[in-house]
Design a protein around this motif. Structure first.
Motif, PDB file in Angstrom:
ATOM      1  N   GLY C 100      44.147  39.576  39.394  1.00  0.00           N
ATOM      2  CA  GLY C 100      43.325  40.587  40.170  1.00  0.00           C
ATOM      3  C   GLY C 100      42.343  40.004  41.128  1.00  0.00           C
ATOM      4  N   ILE C 101      41.821  41.051  41.810  1.00  0.00           N
ATOM      5  CA  ILE C 101      40.639  40.612  42.881  1.00  0.00           C
ATOM      6  C   ILE C 101      39.438  41.070  42.368  1.00  0.00           C
ATOM      7  N   GLY C 102      38.904  40.688  41.378  1.00  0.00           N
ATOM      8  CA  GLY C 102      37.613  41.311  40.575  1.00  0.00           C
ATOM      9  C   GLY C 102      36.411  40.107  40.964  1.00  0.00           C
ATOM     10  N   ASP C 103      35.445  40.497  40.219  1.00  0.00           N
ATOM     11  CA  ASP C 103      34.029  39.618  40.106  1.00  0.00           C
ATOM     12  C   ASP C 103      34.527  38.080  40.427  1.00  0.00           C
ATOM     13  N   LEU C 106      35.814  37.088  43.594  1.00  0.00           N
ATOM     14  CA  LEU C 106      35.095  37.415  44.947  1.00  0.00           C
ATOM     15  C   LEU C 106      33.902  36.479  44.949  1.00  0.00           C
ATOM     16  N   LYS C 133      49.053  41.658  48.126  1.00  0.00           N
ATOM     17  CA  LYS C 133      47.577  42.165  48.439  1.00  0.00           C
ATOM     18  C   LYS C 133      46.417  41.055  48.398  1.00  0.00           C
TER      19      LYS C 133
END
Ligand SMILES: Nc1ncnc2c1ncn2[C@@H]1O[C@H](COP(=O)(O)OP(=O)(O)O)[C@@H](O)[C@H]1O
Ligand SMILES: Nc1ncnc2c1ncn2[C@@H]1O[C@H](COP(=O)(O)OP(=O)(O)O)[C@@H](O)[C@H]1O
Ligand SMILES: [Mg+2]
Ligand SMILES: [Mg+2]
Ligand SMILES: [Mg+2]
Ligand SMILES: [Mg+2]
Ligand code: NI
Ligand code: NI
Ligand SMILES: [Zn+2]
Ligand SMILES: [Zn+2]
Lengths: 208, 135, 208, 135
Positions: C100-103, C106, C133
């Motif tokens: 995913g693209i979480g904390d 990032l 994505k």
């Protein structure tokens, strides 16, 4: 899993909602082939009907773009969605959760009173290690688990079923890896003809 | 008119808070409306009016717009939210779920979507005033 | 993937660190069979040597317990770990990221200057949708991607390789599903004999 | 002695902030030490002493303990962190990574690990004072 389960419950005549809370990796819209739908705005928002389900996904708003949300954003977005969505009368609301024990899971545990977890695991030591932790947490919090379902099984093993027993969780059975599933994605009629969906049918018998 | 659901949230929260504080009759409800949510104040006020309950019957509603203040976590840039150059679809997405800002808005300085919404996200109950039983 | 890649780079004589940042589902300690190790405390913490790698995982501190961390906690914990860990001289630090693209993603993008992403995808429309994505986001942020590697391939398809081309990303090849891998988990010597590890060897040739 | 790495963080942050504010010579550095991180103040002070740089040569270091204040997201309970009944391993885990509190500590009222650390997480640079070039 979540999508097929929702479709099956609908087929049995239940009123079913499907909520995809996996914001970074939403997939139910691809699995169900959902296009051209959009919620109606009326004293809140009303999830559109898709294949007989009340369907809600962040993709209505994020389209096909990446959603780089931090945990706190996911939390706020979930609360917003829960606050404005009018599901109507449902027998079941199936929620497709992101993996892990992050903001989404913690918020649903915190906010949804009658929540129950159906835990999906692949037949691997590594996957079970994660599932074990989830179950442990749910047990500690007295959140009911329906049980563990083993998915993507290639060759029969007893690893997961034995562990489930040790961890005081119902082993609900296994679903074989189905090489035909990929080609059925996006087409619910084809999906219903797969061996995978047959297994979901058996699963539904057991848990409802 | 999904504003209705948000107004319901305000009313029910105000009622709960009043209960906790022993307030019998609410005389004033102050609501902050974050710019990101892009809500028509008239529509929102209308919804609040319709949702009056006995203990809120005569309350005065005050809405205050709160500017959207965004702060980039990567480069530290701070800027203000504006929907001026936004197409309608984007604007509506952020209207429903303000976090969609991270999907459509980038830091004007470094183009990162990794910013914090410091102020002006959505609807907040800022304060209530009222009359207590024993007063 | 991350673990095997780190082992392979070490085998080639590089100084390699492996950092498992998948806090809710750490798995590298299971894959590498790490037990009884603990970081030394000396002007910070020094990751122990495991199979020749400098190895760091949250499991040193969380043991086998669930870590119900919200995004902000993950962010703080990552910053703490990066601040106190003394890796020494490394040629490569391999970071096993959560999906995913979480904390976590990032923060690593924000904090690690010379970061490069190796994107792993399974051969499925649904999996690629998520990967697309991620790649899009990385491209927009000008973060270098090494490329996409397709893993767990059962039957040859061109779906992922074609999409990778469309999305301007190097397709690095595919790794077959290896039924023998499960039994090699926890034993690095066995792991090195698997077909899976052979594919990792080929991959390393390509990207280093 | 992983306190050393934390002290380095304080010194380098103080130096950066001083630079940003045009402070040439730092006279005072105030550090908050969160209870969760369970740091011996003497050891930390010792590390800071060793790490003095020319512009921090004569600075006075003040350490202030900050109580660990935890707030349950599920039931709202607020309580104070204490390592009194903690075994050494647990205590050490939280010492290194304060977020491990969520692994080992539960809300005393509802037993949820879903709490917020309101105060007293770790080491923070509270403030610096110094002399500017032009003053
Ligand atoms: N038994 C199976 N056989 C083949 N492919 C599967 C099987 N189960 C899942 N998959 C693949 O994995 C994808 C994700 O599945 P899953 O995570 O269960 O979906 P959900 O988003 O409903 O949680 C599916 O879309 C499908 O492509
Ligand atoms: N090619 C493969 N064949 C069989 N099993 C695989 C394969 N790739 C991955 N797996 C299984 O999936 C697990 C997780 O893999 P992966 O997510 O790549 O590990 P990592 O934690 O290093 O990112 C592995 O431990 C293994 O059990
Ligand atoms: Mg999903
Ligand atoms: Mg899912
Ligand atoms: Mg991993
Ligand atoms: Mg990984
Ligand atoms: Ni609206
Ligand atoms: Ni220490
Ligand atoms: Zn920026
Ligand atoms: Zn509590």
């Amino acid at each position: 899993m979540a999508s097929a389960l929702a479709i099956r419950l609908k087929e049995q005549g239940q009123n079913v909602g499907l909520l995809d809370l996996d914001f970074t990796s939403p997939s139910s819209h691809v699995i169900l082939g959902i296009e051209g739908l959009y919620p109606e705005e009326e004293y809140g928002i009303i999830p559109p009907m898709a294949h007989g389900l009340r369907y809600m996904s962040i993709t209505f708003y994020s389209q096909d773009k990446p959603a780089p949300l931090r945990g706190a954003d996911i939390s706020d977005a979930i609360i917003e969605l829960l606050a404005i969505t009018r599901w109507g009368n449902l027998d079941y609301l199936i929620v497709d959760m992101p993996p892990g024990i992050g903001d989404a899971t913690l918020d649903m545990i915190r906010l949804i009173e009658r929540i129950r977890f159906l835990v999906v695991c692949t037949p691997s030591k590594v996957a079970y290690e994660t599932v074990r932790k989830q179950i442990k947490l749910l047990h500690e919090l007295n959140i009911p688990t329906i049980g563990i379902i083993e998915n993507m099984v290639m060759k029969p093993t007893t690893y997961v079923s034995e562990r489930a027993g040790e961890d005081n969780t119902t082993y609900l059975g296994s679903i074989n890896y189905d090489p035909m599933l990929e080609d059925a994605l996006g087409n619910v009629e084809l999906l219903k003809k797969t061996e995978f969906y047959g297994s979901i049918r058996d699963l539904t018998e057991k848990i409802c | 008119m999904h504003e209705w659901a948000l107004a319901e949230g305000v009313i029910s929260t105000a009622t709960r808070v009043a209960g906790e504080q022993g307030i019998q009759k609410i005389t004033e409800i102050n609501v902050g409306i974050g710019d990101l949510q892009q809500i028509e104040h008239d529509i929102f006020l209308f919804a609040l009016e319709q949702l009056r309950t006995p203990n809120i019957k005569d309350a005065k509603f005050t809405l205050q717009a709160i500017k959207g203040k965004l702060n980039c976590r990567v480069c530290g840039e701070e800027w203000e939210f504006s929907n001026r150059d936004m197409d309608e679809e984007t604007s509506e997405a952020i209207h429903f779920v303000p976090e969609m800002a991270h999907v459509y808005i980038k830091c004007p300085s470094c183009e990162s979507p990794d910013f914090e919404v410091l102020e002006g996200r959505g609807v907040i109950l800022a304060s209530i005033s009222g009359v207590k039983e024993d007063s």
